[in-house]
Design a protein around this motif. Structure first.
Motif, PDB file in Angstrom:
ATOM      1  N   ILE A 271       0.854  -1.189   0.000  1.00  0.00           N
ATOM      2  CA  ILE A 271       0.000   0.000   0.000  1.00  0.00           C
ATOM      3  C   ILE A 271       0.891   1.240   0.000  1.00  0.00           C
ATOM      4  N   THR A 272       0.666   2.112  -0.978  1.00  0.00           N
ATOM      5  CA  THR A 272       1.397   3.378  -1.041  1.00  0.00           C
ATOM      6  C   THR A 272       0.420   4.522  -0.761  1.00  0.00           C
ATOM      7  N   TYR A 273       0.804   5.414   0.152  1.00  0.00           N
ATOM      8  CA  TYR A 273      -0.077   6.506   0.548  1.00  0.00           C
ATOM      9  C   TYR A 273       0.144   7.737  -0.331  1.00  0.00           C
ATOM     10  N   ASN A 274      -0.965   8.287  -0.791  1.00  0.00           N
ATOM     11  CA  ASN A 274      -0.944   9.513  -1.585  1.00  0.00           C
ATOM     12  C   ASN A 274      -1.748  10.577  -0.836  1.00  0.00           C
ATOM     13  N   ILE A 275      -1.057  11.613  -0.336  1.00  0.00           N
ATOM     14  CA  ILE A 275      -1.714  12.624   0.483  1.00  0.00           C
ATOM     15  C   ILE A 275      -2.365  13.665  -0.415  1.00  0.00           C
ATOM     16  N   LYS A 276      -3.668  13.832  -0.236  1.00  0.00           N
ATOM     17  CA  LYS A 276      -4.441  14.797  -1.020  1.00  0.00           C
ATOM     18  C   LYS A 276      -4.555  16.110  -0.238  1.00  0.00           C
ATOM     19  N   MET A 277      -4.074  17.151  -0.836  1.00  0.00           N
ATOM     20  CA  MET A 277      -4.160  18.461  -0.199  1.00  0.00           C
ATOM     21  C   MET A 277      -5.578  19.022  -0.338  1.00  0.00           C
ATOM     22  N   PRO A 278      -6.035  19.785   0.664  1.00  0.00           N
ATOM     23  CA  PRO A 278      -7.375  20.391   0.551  1.00  0.00           C
ATOM     24  C   PRO A 278      -7.407  21.386  -0.607  1.00  0.00           C
ATOM     25  N   GLU A 279      -8.498  21.405  -1.324  1.00  0.00           N
ATOM     26  CA  GLU A 279      -8.629  22.298  -2.467  1.00  0.00           C
ATOM     27  C   GLU A 279      -8.944  23.726  -2.045  1.00  0.00           C
ATOM     28  N   LYS A 280      -9.535  23.888  -0.864  1.00  0.00           N
ATOM     29  CA  LYS A 280      -9.900  25.218  -0.401  1.00  0.00           C
ATOM     30  C   LYS A 280      -9.880  25.242   1.122  1.00  0.00           C
ATOM     31  N   LEU A 281      -9.407  26.357   1.701  1.00  0.00           N
ATOM     32  CA  LEU A 281      -9.361  26.513   3.151  1.00  0.00           C
ATOM     33  C   LEU A 281     -10.311  27.625   3.576  1.00  0.00           C
ATOM     34  N   SER A 282     -11.006  27.395   4.675  1.00  0.00           N
ATOM     35  CA  SER A 282     -11.828  28.454   5.251  1.00  0.00           C
ATOM     36  C   SER A 282     -10.905  29.432   5.981  1.00  0.00           C
ATOM     37  N   ASP A 283     -11.428  30.578   6.337  1.00  0.00           N
ATOM     38  CA  ASP A 283     -10.633  31.569   7.065  1.00  0.00           C
ATOM     39  C   ASP A 283     -10.153  31.008   8.399  1.00  0.00           C
ATOM     40  N   GLU A 284     -11.035  30.265   9.049  1.00  0.00           N
ATOM     41  CA  GLU A 284     -10.664  29.681  10.340  1.00  0.00           C
ATOM     42  C   GLU A 284      -9.544  28.666  10.182  1.00  0.00           C
ATOM     43  N   GLU A 285      -9.653  27.787   9.119  1.00  0.00           N
ATOM     44  CA  GLU A 285      -8.607  26.793   8.862  1.00  0.00           C
ATOM     45  C   GLU A 285      -7.282  27.478   8.558  1.00  0.00           C
ATOM     46  N   ARG A 286      -7.315  28.551   7.783  1.00  0.00           N
ATOM     47  CA  ARG A 286      -6.089  29.273   7.452  1.00  0.00           C
ATOM     48  C   ARG A 286      -5.430  29.831   8.720  1.00  0.00           C
ATOM     49  N   GLN A 287      -6.244  30.387   9.620  1.00  0.00           N
ATOM     50  CA  GLN A 287      -5.711  30.929  10.858  1.00  0.00           C
ATOM     51  C   GLN A 287      -5.063  29.843  11.715  1.00  0.00           C
ATOM     52  N   LEU A 288      -5.716  28.677  11.724  1.00  0.00           N
ATOM     53  CA  LEU A 288      -5.154  27.568  12.496  1.00  0.00           C
ATOM     54  C   LEU A 288      -3.819  27.110  11.925  1.00  0.00           C
ATOM     55  N   PHE A 289      -3.717  27.042  10.588  1.00  0.00           N
ATOM     56  CA  PHE A 289      -2.448  26.654   9.972  1.00  0.00           C
ATOM     57  C   PHE A 289      -1.374  27.710  10.223  1.00  0.00           C
ATOM     58  N   GLU A 290      -1.753  28.944  10.251  1.00  0.00           N
ATOM     59  CA  GLU A 290      -0.783  30.002  10.539  1.00  0.00           C
ATOM     60  C   GLU A 290      -0.280  29.859  11.961  1.00  0.00           C
ATOM     61  N   THR A 291      -1.199  29.512  12.864  1.00  0.00           N
ATOM     62  CA  THR A 291      -0.807  29.282  14.258  1.00  0.00           C
ATOM     63  C   THR A 291       0.176  28.111  14.350  1.00  0.00           C
ATOM     64  N   LEU A 292      -0.138  27.035  13.632  1.00  0.00           N
ATOM     65  CA  LEU A 292       0.756  25.864  13.617  1.00  0.00           C
ATOM     66  C   LEU A 292       2.127  26.225  13.069  1.00  0.00           C
ATOM     67  N   GLU A 293       2.134  27.044  12.037  1.00  0.00           N
ATOM     68  CA  GLU A 293       3.414  27.453  11.431  1.00  0.00           C
ATOM     69  C   GLU A 293       4.261  28.202  12.424  1.00  0.00           C
ATOM     70  N   LYS A 294       3.619  29.084  13.201  1.00  0.00           N
ATOM     71  CA  LYS A 294       4.368  29.839  14.220  1.00  0.00           C
ATOM     72  C   LYS A 294       4.912  28.917  15.291  1.00  0.00           C
ATOM     73  N   LEU A 295       4.113  27.911  15.661  1.00  0.00           N
ATOM     74  CA  LEU A 295       4.569  26.932  16.653  1.00  0.00           C
ATOM     75  C   LEU A 295       5.795  26.164  16.165  1.00  0.00           C
ATOM     76  N   GLN A 296       5.776  25.820  14.870  1.00  0.00           N
ATOM     77  CA  GLN A 296       6.908  25.102  14.291  1.00  0.00           C
ATOM     78  C   GLN A 296       8.171  25.952  14.289  1.00  0.00           C
ATOM     79  N   GLN A 297       8.019  27.252  14.119  1.00  0.00           N
ATOM     80  CA  GLN A 297       9.165  28.156  14.026  1.00  0.00           C
ATOM     81  C   GLN A 297       9.716  28.574  15.380  1.00  0.00           C
ATOM     82  N   SER A 298       8.887  28.362  16.402  1.00  0.00           N
ATOM     83  CA  SER A 298       9.310  28.827  17.748  1.00  0.00           C
ATOM     84  C   SER A 298      10.246  27.803  18.415  1.00  0.00           C
TER      85      SER A 298
END
Length: 298
Positions: A271-298
């Motif tokens: 079994i080979t996994y193929n990760i499908k990226m979301p086609e569209k992000l809501s404003d809330e989802e975008r904010q959460l990913f931005e928060t995650l990005e900051k956590l990764q950089q800290s």
């Protein structure tokens, strides 16, 4: 029986290559196969001629004799042996001052009588094996996952065939004695069946191993957890690691394809996994990913 030009039967000329012969045979065999033309006597006759033509022209040694002797190609070896014996006899008589043997016309008569009534050597007729037949059988991949029985119609005769699980595309099996009848009490020819296996499943087969790509959404790839996947014979539950990378592969031992003629043995499923990226992000989802990005950089 009237002489049949095997080159014309396959629709090729005498300079055709082995690949040309194989291609022409497969095309015509599919077109005139009895399973495609049930109760069609003309198609049945045509199918028989196609198999006979392929049997002769696909084998270089047979084709060479056919080109030289035409309809008498089966007796080519006997003719050449008789000719050699006649030549030796002629040379022996010449050395002893005797007659020179057959003239051309007389030898031609000898040739005709040999093929017309069966070559007699010391009062015994030579036994010739019957014509080998070739046929093709089209199946789906799912059809050969388990052993099964089928009844084939070949040249008007029904033949019960057991197809072992795990047979491969292009594989040829021989059924002894199911070809044309022998001559002068000789054995029947054999039947050769080539399997053409189509694959309409999401699995790719390589020998006894199977390969499948499974799509994952981004969240499952990051968080992991339980994942249910389809195998060839049912569903299995997998534990998805966190995080899972695009292209990661897992092996499911024994969940592949049956090993040919080895009862109870199976290959593996990859079994080979193929990760499908979301086609569209809501404003809330975008904010959460931005928060995650900051956590990764800290």
């Amino acid at each position: 029986m009237a002489f049949i030009d095997y080159y014309k039967v396959l629709g090729i000329d005498k300079t055709a290559s082995e690949a040309d012969i194989k291609k022409a045979y497969r095309k015509l065999a599919r077109k005139y196969h009895p399973d495609v033309n049930p109760n069609d006597k003309d198609a049945e006759i045509k199918f028989k001629q196609i198999n006979e033509a392929n049997e002769v022209l696909s084998k270089p040694e047979h084709r060479k004799k056919y080109d030289k002797y035409g309809e008498n190609w089966k007796h080519g070896d006997s003719y050449e042996q008789a000719q050699q014996q006649q030549n030796r006899s002629r040379q022996s008589h010449q050395q002893q001052g005797g007659f020179e043997g057959y003239g051309d016309a007389e030898y031609s008569d000898f040739f005709e009588s040999m093929f017309g009534g069966g070559f007699s050597q010391r009062g015994r007729q030579v036994k010739y094996k019957g014509q080998d037949f070739n046929a093709s059988l089209q199946l789906q991949l799912k059809d050969v996952y388990t052993s099964q029985q089928q009844v084939l119609t070949v040249n008007g005769k029904q033949i019960r065939l057991t197809i072992p699980a795990g047979i491969t595309n292009g594989q040829v099996i021989k059924i002894s004695g199911k070809g044309g009848p022998g001559t002068n009490g000789g054995p029947n020819g054999d039947l050769f069946i080539e399997f053409q296996i189509s694959n309409a499943t999401p699995f790719k087969r390589d020998g006894s191993n199977l390969y499948k790509t499974v799509d994952l959404n981004l969240y499952s790839a990051i968080l992991g957890g339980d994942l249910t996947v389809e195998t060839f014979d049912g569903k299995v539950k997998l534990n998805l690691k966190s995080p899972t990378q695009n292209g990661d592969q897992v092996k499911l031992k024994g969940k592949g394809f049956p090993v040919y003629k080895k009862e109870g043995q199976f290959g593996d499923l990859y079994i080979t996994y193929n990760i499908k990226m979301p086609e569209k992000l809501s404003d809330e989802e975008r904010q959460l990913f931005e928060t995650l990005e900051k956590l990764q950089q800290s």
